[in-house]
Design a protein around this motif. Structure first.
Motif, PDB file in Angstrom:
ATOM      1  N   PHE A 156       0.886  -1.124   0.176  1.00 38.56           N
ATOM      2  CA  PHE A 156      -0.269  -0.115   0.092  1.00 38.56           C
ATOM      3  C   PHE A 156       0.756   1.370   0.040  1.00 38.56           C
ATOM      4  N   ALA A 157       2.053   1.108   0.745  1.00 42.68           N
ATOM      5  CA  ALA A 157       3.013   2.318   0.860  1.00 42.68           C
ATOM      6  C   ALA A 157       3.422   2.700  -0.277  1.00 42.68           C
ATOM      7  N   GLU A 158       3.836   1.749  -1.426  1.00 41.87           N
ATOM      8  CA  GLU A 158       4.657   2.062  -2.713  1.00 41.87           C
ATOM      9  C   GLU A 158       3.803   3.220  -3.501  1.00 41.87           C
ATOM     10  N   THR A 159       2.574   3.420  -3.421  1.00 42.88           N
ATOM     11  CA  THR A 159       2.109   4.154  -4.242  1.00 42.88           C
ATOM     12  C   THR A 159       1.603   5.576  -3.440  1.00 42.88           C
ATOM     13  N   PRO A 160       1.888   6.824  -3.567  1.00 38.87           N
ATOM     14  CA  PRO A 160       1.519   7.803  -2.840  1.00 38.87           C
ATOM     15  C   PRO A 160      -0.010   8.279  -2.839  1.00 38.87           C
ATOM     16  N   GLY A 161      -0.551   8.889  -2.196  1.00 40.48           N
ATOM     17  CA  GLY A 161      -1.850   9.619  -2.242  1.00 40.48           C
ATOM     18  C   GLY A 161      -3.109   8.623  -2.133  1.00 40.48           C
ATOM     19  N   LYS A 162      -2.706   7.641  -1.486  1.00 35.79           N
ATOM     20  CA  LYS A 162      -3.880   6.692  -0.981  1.00 35.79           C
ATOM     21  C   LYS A 162      -4.413   6.962   0.531  1.00 35.79           C
ATOM     22  N   ALA A 163      -5.508   6.735   0.467  1.00 35.54           N
ATOM     23  CA  ALA A 163      -6.162   7.060   2.004  1.00 35.54           C
ATOM     24  C   ALA A 163      -6.207   5.877   2.817  1.00 35.54           C
ATOM     25  N   TRP A 164      -5.490   6.206   4.027  1.00 35.32           N
ATOM     26  CA  TRP A 164      -5.429   5.019   5.303  1.00 35.32           C
ATOM     27  C   TRP A 164      -6.460   5.480   6.398  1.00 35.32           C
ATOM     28  N   ILE A 165      -7.474   4.867   6.632  1.00 37.49           N
ATOM     29  CA  ILE A 165      -8.511   5.372   7.570  1.00 37.49           C
ATOM     30  C   ILE A 165      -8.256   4.722   8.731  1.00 37.49           C
ATOM     31  N   ASN A 166      -8.374   5.095   9.929  1.00 44.54           N
ATOM     32  CA  ASN A 166      -8.262   4.166  11.210  1.00 44.54           C
ATOM     33  C   ASN A 166      -9.807   4.302  11.683  1.00 44.54           C
ATOM     34  N   LEU A 167     -10.615   3.486  11.300  1.00 41.88           N
ATOM     35  CA  LEU A 167     -12.099   3.350  11.826  1.00 41.88           C
ATOM     36  C   LEU A 167     -12.104   2.950  13.310  1.00 41.88           C
ATOM     37  N   GLU A 168     -12.528   3.779  14.140  1.00 40.61           N
ATOM     38  CA  GLU A 168     -12.724   3.780  15.589  1.00 40.61           C
ATOM     39  C   GLU A 168     -13.842   3.311  16.219  1.00 40.61           C
ATOM     40  N   TYR A 169     -13.873   2.877  17.388  1.00 46.05           N
ATOM     41  CA  TYR A 169     -15.321   2.223  17.917  1.00 46.05           C
ATOM     42  C   TYR A 169     -16.349   3.454  18.192  1.00 46.05           C
ATOM     43  N   LEU A 170     -17.478   3.272  18.390  1.00 45.47           N
ATOM     44  CA  LEU A 170     -18.390   4.175  18.699  1.00 45.47           C
ATOM     45  C   LEU A 170     -18.658   4.611  19.899  1.00 45.47           C
ATOM     46  N   SER A 171     -18.622   5.902  20.198  1.00 45.99           N
ATOM     47  CA  SER A 171     -18.913   6.596  21.710  1.00 45.99           C
ATOM     48  C   SER A 171     -19.519   7.807  21.546  1.00 45.99           C
ATOM     49  N   ALA A 172     -20.337   8.388  22.577  1.00 43.48           N
ATOM     50  CA  ALA A 172     -20.805   9.472  22.712  1.00 43.48           C
ATOM     51  C   ALA A 172     -19.859  10.401  23.472  1.00 43.48           C
ATOM     52  N   GLU A 173     -18.709  10.015  23.910  1.00 43.25           N
ATOM     53  CA  GLU A 173     -17.791  10.649  24.869  1.00 43.25           C
ATOM     54  C   GLU A 173     -17.426  12.045  23.945  1.00 43.25           C
ATOM     55  N   PRO A 174     -17.145  13.204  24.791  1.00 44.49           N
ATOM     56  CA  PRO A 174     -16.555  14.415  24.075  1.00 44.49           C
ATOM     57  C   PRO A 174     -15.304  14.391  23.248  1.00 44.49           C
ATOM     58  N   TYR A 175     -14.512  13.336  23.714  1.00 41.13           N
ATOM     59  CA  TYR A 175     -13.024  13.337  22.662  1.00 41.13           C
ATOM     60  C   TYR A 175     -13.594  12.841  21.348  1.00 41.13           C
ATOM     61  N   GLN A 177     -20.022  10.227   4.734  1.00 42.34           N
ATOM     62  CA  GLN A 177     -19.069  10.942   5.168  1.00 42.34           C
ATOM     63  C   GLN A 177     -17.564  10.431   5.042  1.00 42.34           C
ATOM     64  N   LEU A 178     -17.648   9.052   5.155  1.00 44.16           N
ATOM     65  CA  LEU A 178     -16.262   8.369   4.911  1.00 44.16           C
ATOM     66  C   LEU A 178     -15.689   8.672   3.419  1.00 44.16           C
ATOM     67  N   GLN A 179     -16.657   8.382   2.488  1.00 43.40           N
ATOM     68  CA  GLN A 179     -16.364   8.757   1.088  1.00 43.40           C
ATOM     69  C   GLN A 179     -15.986  10.218   0.913  1.00 43.40           C
ATOM     70  N   GLU A 180     -16.495  11.104   1.576  1.00 48.13           N
ATOM     71  CA  GLU A 180     -16.112  12.561   1.554  1.00 48.13           C
ATOM     72  C   GLU A 180     -14.880  12.705   2.167  1.00 48.13           C
ATOM     73  N   MET A 181     -14.351  12.132   3.109  1.00 49.37           N
ATOM     74  CA  MET A 181     -13.117  12.181   3.573  1.00 49.37           C
ATOM     75  C   MET A 181     -12.055  11.744   2.726  1.00 49.37           C
ATOM     76  N   VAL A 182     -12.350  10.532   2.037  1.00 48.92           N
ATOM     77  CA  VAL A 182     -11.515   9.981   1.293  1.00 48.92           C
ATOM     78  C   VAL A 182     -11.242  10.817  -0.286  1.00 48.92           C
ATOM     79  N   GLY A 183     -12.389  11.244  -0.384  1.00 46.18           N
ATOM     80  CA  GLY A 183     -12.402  12.145  -1.667  1.00 46.18           C
ATOM     81  C   GLY A 183     -11.401  13.349  -1.338  1.00 46.18           C
ATOM     82  N   GLN A 184     -11.457  13.656  -0.143  1.00 49.95           N
ATOM     83  CA  GLN A 184     -10.553  15.078   0.065  1.00 49.95           C
ATOM     84  C   GLN A 184      -9.265  14.732   0.133  1.00 49.95           C
ATOM     85  N   LYS A 185      -9.065  13.540   0.478  1.00 48.67           N
ATOM     86  CA  LYS A 185      -7.442  13.020   0.649  1.00 48.67           C
ATOM     87  C   LYS A 185      -6.934  12.850  -1.051  1.00 48.67           C
ATOM     88  N   SER A 186      -7.847  12.534  -1.905  1.00 47.61           N
ATOM     89  CA  SER A 186      -7.119  12.337  -3.191  1.00 47.61           C
ATOM     90  C   SER A 186      -7.084  13.552  -4.031  1.00 47.61           C
TER      91      SER A 186
END
Length: 356
Positions: free
Chosen positions: A96-115, A347-356
């Motif tokens: 994956f790292a061989e080609t620049p400009g790719k999107a790497w997403i760290n999908l986290e757990y669900l929470s309602a906490e402020p952080y 929203q995920l597709q929008e984030m990836v589109g901004q990266k491209s």
């Protein structure tokens, strides 16, 4: 929206919840014309969760060395989704790292906490390993417009509007009678389960409890043995359900007991009163997490106290259930607020589109 190749990585940690979330994500991406490979270290649950698979989604055994080598020989994906900190195979990260400009997403757990609102969308540079020099981006699902939202099918509202509860129950040979309250039970082994069964058995209305397969059924049978009726309570034990059928179960019921992450979200979309058993943590961090969610929900005092007892906080008795009134109003208001927000895949597709 541009079609991309997505690689989603998921480890089955406990109770299939992570797999349930990732499978829904993969399917919803595929419906939108995306090409998806779901890398999973234990796909056994898909045999009942999604027995027919899904067009556009390819499931790959993470532990299959030949499949790993074949993937390394192919072009890397456009998007790498690391679900819940699962650390994809180093060989695939290197490719994956061989080609620049790719999107790497760290999908986290669900929470309602402020952080969650503070960290959603932030970059996370990678300083070591095969991905050194790349940047992940945190994606936090959540309940407010400042988060990544929740998984939701584009036609969810239309599907619910066309749902026939009586027909669904009849097709599954569930002996329901008009006027009988329907309650679904999807849980671990809550300390208040015996008190709940006793409360339902005392009435005053007749209740049919639809118990999901696995730990919930084992917990109920440990208390009641072979009994399937006691007082005003009747019990129907369900087989393992596909994801669509689990959704239908929640739509059919007047009250839903849910657990973990995926079923919480599906319970919210159902719009009926719900009680959430949060996954317990050794340091009691789940107390804070549950409190934050109840705050967001605007839970009335009776619903908050019931959640505390159901989740084993303190020594208080189990309060009475309320399937109408404030509990129902709270559930409907929560659903309307969530429907007004963009869903997770959008929203995920929008984030990836901004990266491209």
């Amino acid at each position: 929206m541009q079609s991309r190749q997505w690689d989603i990585f998921c480890r089955v940690i406990d109770n299939h919840g992570d797999l349930g979330v990732c499978w829904r994500l993969a399917c919803q991406l595929a419906v939108r014309g995306q090409r998806v490979r779901l890398w999973i270290d234990d796909a056994a649950a898909l045999r009942w969760m999604a027995p027919s698979g899904h067009e556009g989604v390819r499931v790959i055994d993470w532990l299959d060395a030949a499949a790993l080598q074949a993937a390394v020989a192919q072009p890397p994906p456009d998007v790498l989704v690391e679900a819940f900190g699962c650390e994809p195979a180093p060989e695939l990260i290197a490719r994956f790292a061989e080609t620049p400009g790719k999107a790497w997403i760290n999908l986290e757990y669900l929470s309602a906490e402020p952080y969650v609102e503070r960290l959603h969308g932030l970059p996370s540079p990678v300083f070591r390993g095969p991905g050194a020099g790349l940047t992940k981006r945190f994606f936090y699902p959540g309940f407010t417009p400042a988060t990544g939202g929740l998984l939701r099918e584009a036609d969810l509202v239309a599907q619910q509007a066309g749902f026939d509860r009586t027909r669904w129950l009849s097709e599954r040979q569930i002996p329901w009678q008009a006027g009988e309250r329907l309650v679904s039970l999807f849980c671990y082994e809550p300390p208040a389960l015996a008190a709940l069964l006793a409360q339902l058995a005392r009435g005053p209305e007749h209740t049919r409890l639809l118990v999901t397969a696995g730990r919930a059924a084992q917990a109920v049978r440990a208390l009641l043995g072979a009994e399937e009726a006691r007082g005003a309570l009747s019990i129907s034990y369900l087989p393992y359900l596909t994801q669509p059928d689990f959704d239908h179960l929640l739509w059919a019921c007047d009250l839903n007991f849910v657990r973990g992450e995926d079923s919480l979200v599906r319970g919210l979309w159902a719009g009926a009163p719900l009680v959430w058993q949060i996954y317990p943590q050794d340091d009691d961090a789940h107390h804070v997490k549950l409190g934050a969610w109840l705050d967001w929900l605007g839970a009335p005092p009776s619903l908050r106290l019931f959640h505390h007892a159901w989740n084993g906080f303190g020594d208080g008795p189990l309060p009475p259930l309320e399937m109408q009134g404030p509990w129902r109003e709270t559930a409907r208001n929560a659903r309307e607020r969530l429907l007004a927000q963009d869903d997770l895949v959008t929203q995920l597709q929008e984030m990836v589109g901004q990266k491209s």
